[in-house]
Design an enzyme around this catalytic site. Structure first.
Site, PDB file in Angstrom:
ATOM      1  CB  VAL A  77      -0.952  -0.005   1.345  1.00 42.01           C
ATOM      2  CG1 VAL A  77      -2.145  -0.847   1.020  1.00 42.01           C
ATOM      3  CG2 VAL A  77      -0.264  -0.312   2.709  1.00 42.01           C
ATOM      4  N   GLY A  78       2.054   0.881   0.141  1.00 38.60           N
ATOM      5  CA  GLY A  78       3.018   2.452  -0.021  1.00 38.60           C
ATOM      6  C   GLY A  78       4.354   2.145  -0.276  1.00 38.60           C
ATOM      7  CD  GLN A  79       8.551   1.542  -3.074  1.00 37.02           C
ATOM      8  OE1 GLN A  79       8.150   0.535  -3.205  1.00 37.02           O
ATOM      9  NE2 GLN A  79       9.837   1.611  -2.368  1.00 37.02           N
ATOM     10  N   GLY A  80       8.288   3.994  -0.001  1.00 38.80           N
ATOM     11  CA  GLY A  80       8.711   5.475   0.333  1.00 38.80           C
ATOM     12  C   GLY A  80      10.296   5.206  -0.005  1.00 38.80           C
ATOM     13  N   GLY A  81      11.132   6.058   0.075  1.00 40.90           N
ATOM     14  CA  GLY A  81      12.403   6.125  -0.334  1.00 40.90           C
ATOM     15  C   GLY A  81      13.243   4.860   0.295  1.00 40.90           C
ATOM     16  N   GLY A  83      11.955   2.141   1.756  1.00 41.33           N
ATOM     17  CA  GLY A  83      11.221   0.972   2.121  1.00 41.33           C
ATOM     18  C   GLY A  83       9.839   0.765   1.728  1.00 41.33           C
ATOM     19  CB  VAL A  85       3.619   0.970   3.810  1.00 41.57           C
ATOM     20  CG1 VAL A  85       2.764   0.590   4.986  1.00 41.57           C
ATOM     21  CG2 VAL A  85       4.569   2.025   3.998  1.00 41.57           C
ATOM     22  CE  LYS A 100       7.404   4.288   7.484  1.00 44.27           C
ATOM     23  NZ  LYS A 100       7.018   5.536   8.091  1.00 44.27           N
ATOM     24  CG  ASP A 194       8.680  17.901   6.272  1.00 41.02           C
ATOM     25  OD1 ASP A 194       8.364  18.912   5.600  1.00 41.02           O
ATOM     26  OD2 ASP A 194       9.028  16.983   5.668  1.00 41.02           O
TER      27      ASP A 194
END
Lengths: 488, 218
Positions: A77-81, A83, A85, A100, A194
Site C-alpha cells: 500500500v505504500g512505497q517510500g525512499g 522501504g 508499506v 512498514k 514538516d
C-alpha cells in the site's frame, strides 16, 4: 553471510533487564497501593491474584516474539525512499496492520536512523486517538519493521487532489482535527517541523490521524533542510518571488465541476479515478515555516504555520507558496509577505470560491511572523471562524467524506502497486531506491573487507566494540509490542 | 525418553589431532572471562519473579536460551562441517550419539552438524507444540513440563560444550567470545537455580563452569 550477532545479543539483554526492572516497579507499586487501601483479606488476595495473572500473561507474550513470518502480507500500500508499506495480517491474533519495512543499511546510508528511532519513540509513547497506533516494532538482520494500525481511507493529499477545494464548513472539521493531532504531539514535547497533507490519514469514519512523525525531533533529515537553506542563500536575492496562481482555465472548471457533484458520486470517483501525483524524494518546502529555512531558532509555532498553509490549500485549491521547483518555493516562503495573497474571484460562477473574511483572518493568524502567530489550540478555539465548533467531540461528528469500503482489507484508497499506471508517480522514488541499493551493496562489500582486515589486526579491541556494522547497534532496544490491557 | 551416548572416560581413540589444544582452554583465561557482560545482574535475572508461575518462567527462558544457542551456533556453521567434525563431541573425552525414537531408534554416531541440526529441530518441534508450550491465553502446561524442560536443557548444553571444545578459536576470531561467555554463564546460573541438568552431564565443561560461577559470586 552476515554473521554479526552483537546487536541481537545486546538487544536481548537490554530487553531482558528492562523487563525485569519494570516488572519489579510494577510489583512495588502494587504493594504500595495495597497497603494504602484498607482491604479485607479476601479483597487483598483477589487483587494479588489479578496482578499475578496479568504478569503471567505478559510473560507468555514475551515468549512468542514478533517476527515477520508471523505476518501474512496481503498487498503493498505504500512505497517510500527507504522501504515499503504492506497491508498485512498478524496470523495468530488476526490483527490487520500497515507493516512498514525499512532496510537498516539503507536508513544508515541515508542518515535516516534517527528519523526512524524518533518515530518509534513517539509511536510507543503516544496514547492519542489523533495519532496512528503502533502495534509492533521488531527487526531482523536486514530490516526494521513498524506494524501500525491500518487506516483505510488513504491520506489527506489524495482526498484534496480529488476534491480540489473544500467548502469552508467541511474544512473546519479537518482543520480542527489536524490542530488536535498537532497539539497532542506538542504535549509529548515534539515539534513536527514538516507537516503536510500527506502526513494525515483518513480513518474509516472519515476522521484524521497523524502518521509519519519522522522529522519531529530535528536531528534527522537535517541534511535535507541544510540543502534547502544553502540553496536559498544562493538565490534569495537573485531569484524573484512568484505568486502561485490557479491555472485559470482548467482549474476553475475543475472547481466548478467538483462543486456540482454530489458527495456520494465524488467519493466513488476519487476511489478509482486514477489520481496521479509525483512522490518526491526531497520533500517540499510548501508548508515549511520561514524560520526553519532561516536557521533561526524555532518552536511549536512552526507547526501552526504549516497548519495555516494547509488551511489555505483546503480553501483555495493550491498551497500559498507553491512553485515549479523546491528552490522557487523556498524563495517564495522567504518573501512570504509579498507572495501571500488572498485570491479574489469576480466572475459569477466562481464567486462562491471567495474566502470568508473570518477564514482569511485565521489564515493570516497562522501564516504570520513569529510574534503574532498563533501557537496554541486555545487561540484557535477563540477564533470567530471556528466559533461554535464542538472541540470535545470532533471525532464523533459526521465527516464530509466517509471512505466507501467493502471490507476491512479494502485498499482502494491506496495506489495499486501492481498497476503500471499507478506506479508512474513513483518513478523518482524507485530510481532513488535503486541508486541507494547499489550504494548499499558497495557499502556491504567494503564492510566485509574492512571486517576481515579488522579481524586480522584487532583481536584486542574490546569485544563488544568489534562489530562488522557498528551502526547496527543504533537499533538496539527497537522492539515493541502493544499490550491490549494497557492501551486505551 | 532416555538418551545414550555420553561415554565418559572412554580412552581417546585416533580422533582428529588436537591442533587446537592450546586454544582448548583459552576460554579459562582471565582476560577472556573478564569480557563477560553483565555478570552481577545475571544472577538476579534467573530468580523466579515473586508470584510467578514456575512453568511460565521455565518456558520463556527455554525459548530465550534456544534462540541464543541457535544464534551462536549459526555464526560458526562454516567451521562445523561433517569433515571438520565427523562426530558430535565435547573435547576428546566426550562423544554424543543421536537418538530421537522416531528416525533414530538406536543411538547413531553422526557428524556434529547433523547432530546439532537434529537437536535444534527436535527442540523447535517441542516449542511449537501448543500442548507442551502453550502460547494461547488460558492453555495450561502439561503436568510433566519440568521433565520436558530438563530434557531440552540437557541437550542444549551439548551445543555449548561442542562450541567451547571445538570452535572457540572461531568464536574468538568473530569477536563473539563475550557473547558466548555471557550466554553460557546465564544458562548455567539458570540450570543451577532450578536444578535442570544432572551435574554428571556438565562434566565436559566442569572447569569453565566452576570458574564462571566463582566469578559470578563477586
Amino acid at each position: 553471510m552476515d554473521t554479526n550477532i552483537t546487536e541481537d545479543f545486546l538487544d536481548h539483554y537490554i530487553d531482558l533487564f528492562s523487563y525485569l526492572k519494570k516488572r519489579q516497579e510494577r510489583l512495588q507499586t502494587l504493594k504500595r497501593d495495597l497497603l494504602r487501601q484498607k482491604l479485607s483479606l479476601k479483597e487483598y488476595e483477589q487483587a494479588w491474584m489479578e496482578f499475578q495473572t496479568q504478569e503471567s500473561v505478559r510473560l507468555r507474550q514475551r515468549r512468542t516474539r514478533t517476527q515477520v513470518i508471523q505476518f501474512q502480507i496481503l498487498t503493498q500500500v505504500g512505497q517510500g525512499g527507504f522501504g515499503e508499506v504492506f497491508l498485512a495480517r498478524k496470523i495468530d491474533t488476526n490483527e490487520l496492520c500497515a507493516l512498514k519495512r525499512m532496510s537498516k543499511r539503507h536508513l544508515h546510508l541515508q542518515d535516516e536512523v534517527q528519523h526512524i528511532l524518533t518515530e518509534r519513540d513517539i509511536l510507543t509513547s503516544t496514547r492519542s486517538e489523533w495519532h496512528v497506533r503502533l502495534l509492533y516494532s521488531f527487526q531482523d538482520h536486514q530490516y526494521v519493521y513498524l506494524a501500525m494500525e491500518f487506516v483505510q481511507g488513504g491520506d489527506l493529499r489524495t482526498m484534496l487532489t480529488a476534491r480540489g477545494v473544500l467548502r469552508e464548513e467541511d474544512a473546519k472539521l479537518y482543520f480542527a482535527e489536524m490542530a488536535m493531532a498537532i497539539d497532542a504531539l506538542h504535549q509529548q514535547g515534539y515539534i513536527h517541523r514538516d507537516l503536510k497533507p500527506e502526513n494525515f490519514l483518513i480513518d474509516c469514519k472519515g476522521h484524521l490521524k497523524l502518521t509519519d512523525f519522522g522529522l519531529s525531533k530535528g536531528q534527522l533529515a537535517e541534511s535535507r533542510i541544510e540543502a534547502m537553506k544553502a540553496e536559498l542563500r544562493k538565490v534569495k536575492d537573485s531569484v524573484e518571488p512568484m505568486m502561485p496562481t490557479l491555472r485559470r482555465g482548467a482549474s476553475s472548471m475543475m472547481l466548478h465541476d467538483l462543486h456540482l457533484q454530489q458527495q456520494q458520486q465524488q467519493q466513488q470517483e476519487f476511489k478509482n479515478e486514477g489520481i496521479r501525483r509525483a512522490y518526491s524524494i526531497v520533500g517540499s518546502a510548501d508548508y515549511m515555516a520561514p524560520e526553519i529555512l532561516a536557521s533561526k531558532g524555532y518552536d511549536f509555532g512552526v507547526d501552526y504555520w504549516s497548519l495555516g498553509c494547509i488551511l489555505f490549500e483546503f480553501l483555495c485549491g493550491y498551497s500559498p507558496f507553491q512553485a515549479e521547483d523546491t528552490r522557487q518555493t523556498c524563495v517564495n516562503v522567504w518573501h512570504w509577505r509579498k507572495v501571500l495573497q488572498r485570491p479574489v474571484y469576480d466572475t459569477k460562477e466562481n464567486l462562491e470560491f471567495n474566502l470568508s473574511d473570518e477564514a482569511w483572518d485565521l489564515i493570516t493568524c497562522l501564516i504570520a511572523n513569529r510574534e503574532n502567530r498563533y501557537t496554541t489550540v486555545e487561540q484557535l478555539k477563540q477564533h470567530p471562524w471556528l466559533e461554535g465548533l464542538d472541540w470535545d467531540n470532533l471525532r464523533s461528528m459526521p465527516a464530509s467524506f466517509v471512505p466507501v469500503l467493502a471490507t476491512p482489507m479494502d485498499t482502494s484508497y491506496f495506489d495499486d502497486f501492481s498497476n503500471p499506471d499507478d506506479m508512474v508517480g513513483y518513478k523518482d522514488v524507485l530510481l532513488h531506491q535503486a541508486q541507494v541499493q547499489e550504494a548499499e551493496q558497495a557499502d556491504a562489500a567494503a564492510t566485509t573487507i574492512l571486517a576481515t582486515a579488522m579481524r586480522a589486526t584487532s583481536r584486542h579491541l574490546p569485544v563488544i566494540l568489534q562489530t562488522q556494522d557498528p551502526w547496527k547497534r543504533a537499533f538496539v532496544g527497537f522492539t515493541f509490542r502493544h499490550h491490549c490491557n494497557e492501551s486505551r | 525418553m532416555s538418551f545414550l551416548g555420553l561415554s565418559s572416560n572412554k580412552p581417546k581413540t585416533s580422533k582428529k589431532p588436537l591442533h587446537a589444544s592450546t586454544l582448548q582452554k583459552q576460554y579459562l583465561q582471565k582476560e577472556y572471562a573478564e569480557q563477560t557482560l553483565g555478570s552481577g545482574n545475571l544472577r538476579l535475572a534467573v530468580h523466579l519473579p515473586e508470584g510467578e508461575d514456575l512453568n511460565e518462567w521455565l518456558a520463556v527462558n527455554t525459548v530465550d536460551f534456544f534462540n541464543q544457542i541457535n544464534m551462536l551456533y549459526g555464526t560458526i556453521t562454516e567451521f562445523c562441517t561433517p569433515l571438520d567434525c565427523p562426530v558430535m563431541s565435547a573435547g576428546s573425552k566426550y562423544e554424543y550419539h543421536w537418538k530421537d525414537d522416531v528416525h533414530f531408534k538406536k543411538p547413531a554416531r553422526v557428524s556434529a552438524p547433523v547432530y546439532v541440526d537434529h537437536l535444534m529441530s527436535w527442540v523447535q518441534s517441542q516449542l511449537d507444540n501448543e500442548a507442551i508450550f502453550p502460547s494461547k491465553l488460558g492453555n495450561e502446561f502439561p503436568t510433566d513440563f519440568k521433565t520436558v524442560v530438563k530434557d531440552i536443557f540437557r541437550r542444549l548444553f551439548r551445543v555449548y560444550a561442542h562450541i567451547y571444545a571445538t570452535h572457540f578459536a572461531a568464536i574468538v576470531s568473530l569477536g563473539e567470545e563475550a557473547h558466548l561467555n555471557t550466554s553460557f554463564k546465564h544458562f548455567i546460573l539458570f540450570v543451577k537455580e532450578f536444578n535442570l541438568i544432572d551435574p554428571k552431564e556438565l562434566a565436559p565443561l566442569a572447569d569453565l563452569i566452576e570458574s564462571l560461577l566463582a566469578q559470578a559470586k563477586n
